[in-house]
Design a protein around this motif. Sequence first.
Motif, PDB file in Angstrom:
ATOM      1  N   PRO A  50      33.742  39.346  50.932  1.00  0.00           N
ATOM      2  CA  PRO A  50      32.673  39.612  49.964  1.00  0.00           C
ATOM      3  C   PRO A  50      33.188  40.173  48.639  1.00  0.00           C
ATOM      4  O   PRO A  50      34.224  40.824  48.595  1.00  0.00           O
ATOM      5  CB  PRO A  50      31.809  40.665  50.672  1.00  0.00           C
ATOM      6  N   ARG A  53      31.801  42.148  41.755  1.00  0.00           N
ATOM      7  CA  ARG A  53      32.404  42.233  40.414  1.00  0.00           C
ATOM      8  C   ARG A  53      33.415  41.120  40.147  1.00  0.00           C
ATOM      9  O   ARG A  53      33.368  40.431  39.134  1.00  0.00           O
ATOM     10  CB  ARG A  53      33.119  43.585  40.239  1.00  0.00           C
ATOM     11  N   THR A  54      34.360  40.955  41.066  1.00  0.00           N
ATOM     12  CA  THR A  54      35.469  40.039  40.798  1.00  0.00           C
ATOM     13  C   THR A  54      34.972  38.594  40.733  1.00  0.00           C
ATOM     14  O   THR A  54      35.298  37.860  39.799  1.00  0.00           O
ATOM     15  CB  THR A  54      36.546  40.190  41.897  1.00  0.00           C
ATOM     16  N   ARG A  55      34.154  38.232  41.711  1.00  0.00           N
ATOM     17  CA  ARG A  55      33.703  36.837  41.736  1.00  0.00           C
ATOM     18  C   ARG A  55      32.863  36.501  40.519  1.00  0.00           C
ATOM     19  O   ARG A  55      33.086  35.498  39.842  1.00  0.00           O
ATOM     20  CB  ARG A  55      32.897  36.560  43.002  1.00  0.00           C
ATOM     21  N   ARG A 103      40.229  34.906  46.941  1.00  0.00           N
ATOM     22  CA  ARG A 103      40.208  36.214  47.616  1.00  0.00           C
ATOM     23  C   ARG A 103      40.265  35.957  49.106  1.00  0.00           C
ATOM     24  O   ARG A 103      39.535  35.106  49.636  1.00  0.00           O
ATOM     25  CB  ARG A 103      38.950  37.013  47.282  1.00  0.00           C
ATOM     26  N   HIS A 131      45.760  43.309  43.937  1.00  0.00           N
ATOM     27  CA  HIS A 131      44.548  42.929  43.199  1.00  0.00           C
ATOM     28  C   HIS A 131      44.924  42.977  41.717  1.00  0.00           C
ATOM     29  O   HIS A 131      44.549  43.885  40.985  1.00  0.00           O
ATOM     30  CB  HIS A 131      43.420  43.912  43.527  1.00  0.00           C
ATOM     31  N   GLY A 260      35.149  50.142  42.558  1.00  0.00           N
ATOM     32  CA  GLY A 260      33.982  49.632  43.247  1.00  0.00           C
ATOM     33  C   GLY A 260      34.409  48.790  44.445  1.00  0.00           C
ATOM     34  O   GLY A 260      35.555  48.347  44.496  1.00  0.00           O
ATOM     35  N   PRO A 261      33.510  48.573  45.391  1.00  0.00           N
ATOM     36  CA  PRO A 261      32.191  49.196  45.476  1.00  0.00           C
ATOM     37  C   PRO A 261      32.295  50.685  45.814  1.00  0.00           C
ATOM     38  O   PRO A 261      33.218  51.086  46.517  1.00  0.00           O
ATOM     39  CB  PRO A 261      31.504  48.425  46.616  1.00  0.00           C
TER      40      PRO A 261
HETATM   41  N1   CP Z   1      36.701  45.832  42.415  1.00  0.00           N
HETATM   42  C1   CP Z   1      36.411  44.803  43.218  1.00  0.00           C
HETATM   43  O1   CP Z   1      37.276  44.049  43.657  1.00  0.00           O
HETATM   44  O2   CP Z   1      35.069  44.670  43.477  1.00  0.00           O
HETATM   45  P1   CP Z   1      34.436  43.456  44.294  1.00  0.00           P
HETATM   46  O3   CP Z   1      34.920  43.567  45.716  1.00  0.00           O
HETATM   47  O4   CP Z   1      32.946  43.615  44.161  1.00  0.00           O
HETATM   48  O5   CP Z   1      34.927  42.194  43.678  1.00  0.00           O
END
Ligand code: CP
Length: 324
Positions: A50, A53-55, A103, A131, A260-261
């Motif tokens: 899941p 932000r990144t997606r 991811r 990351h 995040g999250p």
């Molecule tokens: N910072 C980060 O990777 O957030 P997501 O998991 O929501 O993409």
Amino acid sequence: MTPAPRHLLDVDEWSADDVEFVLSDAARHAGNLHADTLRGYRVALLFAEPSTRTRLSFEIAARSLAAETFVIEPSSSSMVKGETLVDTVRNLDALGFDMLVLRHHRAGTPWVAARYFGGAVINAGDGWHAHPTQALLDLLTLRQAFGGADQLRGRKVVIVGDLLHSRVAKSNIWTLTQAGADLCLCGPKPWLRGLEASPVTLTSDLGAALRDADVVMGLRVQRERMAGSALSLGEYVERYQVNSVRLQLAKPGAFFMHPGPINEGIEVTREVARGPRSLVLQQVRNGVAVRISVFAALQPPEPRLGGEPTQTSSATRDFWSAIR
Ligand code: CP
């Protein structure tokens, strides 16, 4: 002249010039860019874990550059029928995708994908490992907060929490030490395991870590990791939660960050996470800017399926020529 990087697998595989290009370019357009740079290019977004932000920021970034984006949901792909990641990547390659944003819960999968994919692979987070775009956007956010690229040297940056399972921390250790920050990693002893060789301070004493800190970065407590841990969630909160009382140990005006999250009330209080010194939403905004510039840096010379030639990549190319 060194060639442009083929992939972004982790930040330590990029040269200082490549990193500088992305940060300078992202600072310049700040995510407010609509260009034809990737018109005719196809970008696959394969998120086997899941993400919010990144997606979304990768998708916004690709569309800002006029790419066609295709989100692959593993749950509705042939992966649920037993197709391996390698086979999926080989098929994406056969379909002519130019870029693959991946991811995956297993560390190392972007390196595997890069062996079977003819275009550019971008690591959007692999297991506990790396990351890279998060580390780049964190670095940009800190440069902005301190007012310049050279302003991080000697600043005390404390990363608190579950470092063992954090891919964000691993990539940030590289970029922040390269930037000259005085990095301190703080958490319960079992969560510092494997980091002993890092050129940073390790401590389980949050008070000592926070003293005179310029920046405090919280990490999500991955509740699923607490099972079998010697420390209960309640004990973690008591000893390691970043709250406004503890933040008084840091320098006046110290910044708070979090990739995040966030679990408000666990690793950080709402008051701190949403307070005036929090950079959390600026990190999110910078995610779009940085990912636009990563796409620009990795742009293959031509779309693989022979789309329209690019119109507006000349500024990018001029920049590359100037710095190489
Ligand atoms: N910072 C980060 O990777 O957030 P997501 O998991 O929501 O993409």
